[in-house]
Design a protein around this motif. Structure first.
Motif, PDB file in Angstrom:
ATOM      1  N   HIS A  79      -3.160   7.069   9.097  1.00 32.95           N
ATOM      2  CA  HIS A  79      -2.462   6.254   8.091  1.00 32.95           C
ATOM      3  C   HIS A  79      -3.311   5.050   7.707  1.00 32.95           C
ATOM      4  CE1 HIS A  79       0.831   3.189   7.083  1.00 32.95           C
ATOM      5  NE2 HIS A  79       0.739   4.008   6.049  1.00 32.95           N
ATOM      6  N   SER A  82      -6.289   6.211   5.659  1.00 34.63           N
ATOM      7  CA  SER A  82      -5.872   6.604   4.313  1.00 34.63           C
ATOM      8  C   SER A  82      -5.678   5.380   3.426  1.00 34.63           C
ATOM      9  CB  SER A  82      -4.580   7.417   4.404  1.00 34.63           C
ATOM     10  OG  SER A  82      -4.074   7.707   3.118  1.00 34.63           O
ATOM     11  N   GLN A  83      -5.021   4.351   3.954  1.00 33.97           N
ATOM     12  CA  GLN A  83      -4.802   3.145   3.161  1.00 33.97           C
ATOM     13  C   GLN A  83      -6.131   2.448   2.850  1.00 33.97           C
ATOM     14  OE1 GLN A  83      -0.638   1.158   3.839  1.00 33.97           O
ATOM     15  NE2 GLN A  83      -1.611   1.374   5.825  1.00 33.97           N
ATOM     16  N   LYS A  88      -4.245   1.966  -1.306  1.00 36.77           N
ATOM     17  CA  LYS A  88      -2.812   1.964  -1.586  1.00 36.77           C
ATOM     18  C   LYS A  88      -2.044   1.731  -0.295  1.00 36.77           C
ATOM     19  CE  LYS A  88      -3.220   5.221  -5.456  1.00 36.77           C
ATOM     20  NZ  LYS A  88      -2.820   6.558  -5.967  1.00 36.77           N
ATOM     21  N   ALA A  89      -1.095   0.794  -0.358  1.00 35.25           N
ATOM     22  CA  ALA A  89      -0.249   0.495   0.807  1.00 35.25           C
ATOM     23  C   ALA A  89       0.973   1.405   0.755  1.00 35.25           C
ATOM     24  CB  ALA A  89       0.166  -0.974   0.795  1.00 35.25           C
ATOM     25  N   GLU A  90       0.951   2.447   1.551  1.00 34.42           N
ATOM     26  CA  GLU A  90       2.055   3.408   1.588  1.00 34.42           C
ATOM     27  C   GLU A  90       2.836   3.237   2.886  1.00 34.42           C
ATOM     28  OE1 GLU A  90       2.794   8.131   0.714  1.00 34.42           O
ATOM     29  OE2 GLU A  90       0.881   7.505   1.529  1.00 34.42           O
TER      30      GLU A  90
END
Length: 963
Positions: A79, A82-83, A88-90
């Protein structure tokens, strides 16, 4: 029986003797390692230094030298990567499901040594993809990849938003993959696929020498690309021997011609071993050995048995175990459908003795797990209140209704339900819950700490949950005969402790939704292992757990398509054409793997029972018979050594029908009728509702008024139709209460309407409606509907007042009662009237009833002889009953009966009789009809209504098989 592992152990003994301790034996699974050790013991028959015996996963991990985190820390790291790569802050709870999918994909990419940069190539660089395959050589696979990208690129657009989104995500996946691997390498960590690929690379580069003198690779079938490379390097160095377990039914050894008994099972089962042994390693002179068998060389009985449902299959399997004639260690029950585990355990015969169950008990099927899930839902739905956090009613009721609490704390659970439902509390605060939390466990469940929903204090929340799991363990241990529940609680406690440690170290700041989701995911995957000796007793196992194991008697249950082979597949972000083009496994390879394991299980067994479900359903039930059964019918039919017996069995079961239900008339029923409708209590009588219930369905009357079966009360989060009517009645009663007996003037109605909002608030409170639940949504709309109904009623009455002044004599008056002789008994009849008016000029009495539901009035003043339910009869009977009751209060005085129908208020009062008044012959005829109904109630059985359509909204339709 000379098993495959016994033959391998014999060859190893002959070749290495006591030097076997310098070797490493690698097998597909840890269970196979246990049986391999037992086979060595049988071969040597003396004490020796044992070799390392490792499952392939443990072998790779031991050789890699890396650390292998659990899945959750890997997901948290993925995670973060990925960010970082996407910018992108998911939220983690949104990333979690597709993060799991990416982990599976990355693991496969590495195990199959796929060039990730080419796989995740941006579609705008299609020419580079073409160039890659040009370098690799044209093939059908490369053409499939090209077609996929061209199709996707050509159709992605505004009308194909999903494909556009796919391309946007796809563009970043290689960067995420590369960043994730780099971060793990820097920390000295790896996931399995990464370790497989690294070991293959190091062996090929000559950077790794393994510590064993020799490595035996035993009983493999389909290999990943990394495994192929590892095995080939070890074979090329003459440091390894591969032992293949094959049968002439599907494999012809190299150099042999003809098909003596071969190909009884087709080509599919031997697909992979032909590729490795016959085409690659044996021609190079590598030490690749076949342990050949011929399943058709000795007599074999194959029973193809159909049985209904899971229970029928389990019962038949149990009966087969009861008839075993050889040692139970040589028998196995293989469950192709794992849902059959508990039906099978229930069906095991008492005389069977030891049973070793290799499939764990899923914690998600325990009451304790569902209790924890209810608590987590309660946490997620907390809302701030004036006295602290407030709980949503259904979360509190879920906790109170949990079977664990119902069994161990029944009185407390009943009090909780009664408080919430009795008070119609949509939101339940600490003031209500504190007195109900009578035990430490209930206090921990019902009184959570204040929680910031967006950014909770993880340490405080985890400490509360840890205390909850500890109390659950103490509570289970304190119960008599709660050994199994104590085990469940212990494993729950352990699973959460491990999760808590991971979260506090790796994710100290996550949302409440993420926390509750992670707790659910972590616990529902846990299986409580059954205690047992793997080498003793009947083996009960899943299909893939049978690898390398041989038995005399094999019972395979759940042999339907979809189970055997298992057609389920994990979700993947890599589409089929790309998987095919880059050499990743697809369903074709999975089917071939299942085919090999299936026929390998049949090889050395003398008796095989394949049990399938005969109840084939198009909606969630069993599918057709397994393709492997069809292959047996095709390939083995007529073979001299193989006997095929087909049969269908039906376990004995009680006949269950949908015959009509009736309650016979008998002395006990008559005593209840007399006590209820003829006893000393004046408040108990035949009402219009009771009589209409009987006319609608005599059996419904019996359930409600004789058997006294009541519907379970529920909290009304949204105003129900009957509650809407109750609030209208309460409001109109309050409107006219100050004016009883006085002739009303138009100005009085203006004053009443001016006070209406206050009176409505009091009516809602009287009906147990929390004020804050009426301010939004459907309740706000329905509150406005109630207000409009009351205003229109008052305006209608104001118009009546100007034309014909009247006074309101009674509202929601005390019930009128009257007795009637029927069937030699005296019964009490009664009813409570909504409103009684007196018209000032004529003195006429007007009985008013408010109707907020559907009403259909007719001019018919009497009940027909037909006693089936009719919408018109209900209002007719009620109106005539009120007039008949009033006749006893004021004999000879004319009376009107009218209805205010909420849906038709502009029509004004709708009177029951054409001329407005009731009396004389109409009421005499009604009394005769009423007596007939009472005589039937007293003398006849209580039967179902003839028309099932009338049962659609009946509360008792499940009891009488009309649901």
């Amino acid at each position: 029986m000379d098993t495959f592992l016994d033959q391998v152990a014999g060859q190893l003994h002959g070749r290495f003797g006591d030097r076997i301790s310098d070797c490493c034996l690698v097998v597909p699974t840890r269970r196979a390692a246990v049986f391999m050790r037992a086979a060595l013991a049988r071969a040597y028959r003396k004490t020796i230094w044992a070799p390392d015996i490792l499952a392939i996963q443990d072998f790779i991990r031991q050789c890699s030298g890396s650390q292998f985190p659990e899945q959750l820390p890997l997901l948290l790291l993925l995670h973060a990567c990925s960010q970082q790569q996407t910018g992108k802050a998911e939220p983690f709870e949104r990333f979690y499901p597709w993060g799991e999918m990416l982990l599976r994909d990355f693991d496969e990419i590495d195990k199959y040594c796929v060039p990730a940069a080419e796989l995740y190539r941006n579609v705008r660089e299609l020419k580079e993809v073409d160039a890659f395959f040009a370098r690799s050589g044209e093939s059908a696979d490369s053409e499939a990849v090209r077609r996929f990208w061209e199709t996707l690129r050509g159709r992605a657009g505004g009308e194909h938003a999903l494909k556009t989104r796919f391309l946007q995500i796809w563009e970043t996946l290689y960067e995420v993959y590369a960043g994730f691997r780099s971060t793990l390498e820097a920390q000295g960590q790896a996931y399995d696929g990464m370790a497989y690929r690294q070991l293959a690379d190091r062996l090929e580069d000559g950077r790794t020498r393994l510590p064993w003198a020799h490595i035996a690779l035993i009983g493999f079938n389909a290999l990943s690309t990394a495994e192929e490379r590892i095995f080939e390097q070890l074979l090329a160095r003459q440091q390894a021997t591969v032992f293949w377990d094959v049968d002439r039914a599907y494999f012809t050894p190299p150099g042999e011609s003809g098909r003596t008994t071969a190909h009884l099972a087709g080509e599919e089962p031997g697909k992979f071993i032909r590729s490795y042994h016959s085409k690659r390693w044996a021609p190079k002179g590598y030490d690749s050995r076949l342990i050949m068998h011929d399943l058709a060389a000795a007599p074999k009985s194959l029973y193809l048995t159909g049985a209904p449902l899971l229970t029928g299959q389990a019962q038949y399997a149990g009966s087969l175990l009861a008839g075993l004639r050889h040692p139970q260690e040589r028998a196995a029950v293989v469950l192709a459908d794992e849902q059959m585990l508990f039906p099978l355990l229930d069906a095991l015969p008492d005389e069977i003795g030891a049973v070793n169950v290799t499939m764990g008990f899923p914690l998600r099927q325990t009451h304790a797990f569902h209790l924890v899930m209810s608590f987590l839902r309660l946490l997620r739905n907390l809302r701030p209140g004036p006295g602290g956090p407030e709980c949503l009613y259904r979360d509190v009721l879920d906790l109170a209704g949990n079977p664990y609490l119902r069994a161990h704390h029944p009185e407390a659970a009943d009090r909780i339900r009664q408080a919430v439902v009795g008070g119609n509390l949509v939101f339940v605060g600490r003031r209500v819950l504190e007195p109900l939390a009578a035990t430490p466990l209930l206090r921990q469940l019902l009184l959570p700490p204040p929680v910031d929903l967006a950014q909770p204090d993880l340490r405080q929340l985890a400490a509360h949950c840890q205390a909850l799991f500890g109390l659950l363990l103490q509570d289970a241990a304190s119960q008599a005969e709660a050994g199994l529940e104590t085990e469940f609680a212990f494993h729950l406690y352990t699973a959460f402790s491990q999760l808590q440690d991971t979260l506090l170290r790796h994710a100290p700041a996550i949302s409440l939704l993420s926390f509750t989701q992670l707790v659910r995911e972590a616990i529902q995957r846990v299986k409580m292992p059954f205690e047992g000796e793997p080498l003793v007793g009947v083996q009960v196992m899943g299909f893939l757990e049978t690898r390398l194991l041989d038995f005399d008697t094999v019972i395979i249950a759940g042999a339907n398509e979809g189970n055997l082979p298992d057609t389920s597949s994990g979700n993947s972000f890599i589409p089929y054409h790309l998987r095919k083009g880059f050499g990743l496994p697809t369903f074709e390879e999975k089917d071939a793997i299942y085919a090999y394991h299936f026929y390998r299980l049949l090889q050395r067994a003398s008796t095989v029972h394949l049990i399938y479900n005969t109840v084939v359903s198009e909606r969630g039930g069993a599918r057709e018979v397994s393709r492997f059964i069809e292959q047996i019918r095709h390939f083995f039919r007529g073979h001299s050594q193989i006997r095929i017996i087909e049969q269908t069995v039906t376990p004995p079961a009680p006949a269950v029908g949908r015959s009509a239900v009736r309650a016979p008339q008998q002395a006990g029923v008559r005593r209840i009728l007399l006590d209820r409708f003829s006893g000393p209590d004046p408040s108990r009588f035949f009402s219009a509702s009771a009589l209409n219930s009987y006319l609608r369905c005599p059996l419904q009357f019996y359930f409600q008024y004789v058997a006294r079966i009541r519907e379970q009360e529920e909290v009304e989060a949204v105003i129900a139709p009957n509650t809407l009517g109750t609030i209208v009645h309460y409001t109109m009663e309050a409107c006219y209460m100050p004016y009883l007996g006085a002739v009303l003037r138009p100005a009085d109605f203006d004053a009443i309407i001016g006070r209406l909002d206050t009176l409505l608030g009091e009516a809602f409170a009287r009906a147990n409606r929390q004020a804050d639940t009426l301010a939004a949504g459907r309740n706000l709309l329905l509150s406005n509907v109630i207000r409009r109904i009351c205003i229109q009623l008052l305006r209608n009455d104001a118009q009546l007042c100007t034309k014909e002044p009247f006074s309101v004599e009674a509202v929601e008056s005390r019930a009128w009662t009257r007795t009637l002789e029927a069937a030699g008994q005296t019964f009490r009849i009664g009813g409570a009237v909504d409103r009684i008016d007196r018209i000032a000029g004529s003195g006429m009495i007007r009985i008013i009833d408010y109707k907020t539901g559907r009403v259909s009035l007719s001019e018919q003043q009497e009940l027909d002889a037909d006693t089936s339910f009719d919408k018109q009869q209900k209002e007719v009977l009620q109106g005539l009953l009120y007039a008949w009751l009033h006749q006893a209060q004021a004999p000879g005085q004319p009376v009107q009966v009218g209805y205010y129908v909420a849906r038709e208020l502009r029509k004004g009062i709708q009177y029951l009789s054409p001329d407005g008044s009731l009396g004389g012959q109409a009421l005499e005829r009604f009394e005769v009809r009423l007596r007939e109904i009472l005589e039937r109630i007293w003398s006849e059985d209580f039967t179902q209504v003839a028309d099932p359509a009338a049962c659609a909204v009946c509360a008792y339709n499940r009891i009488c098989n009309r649901a």
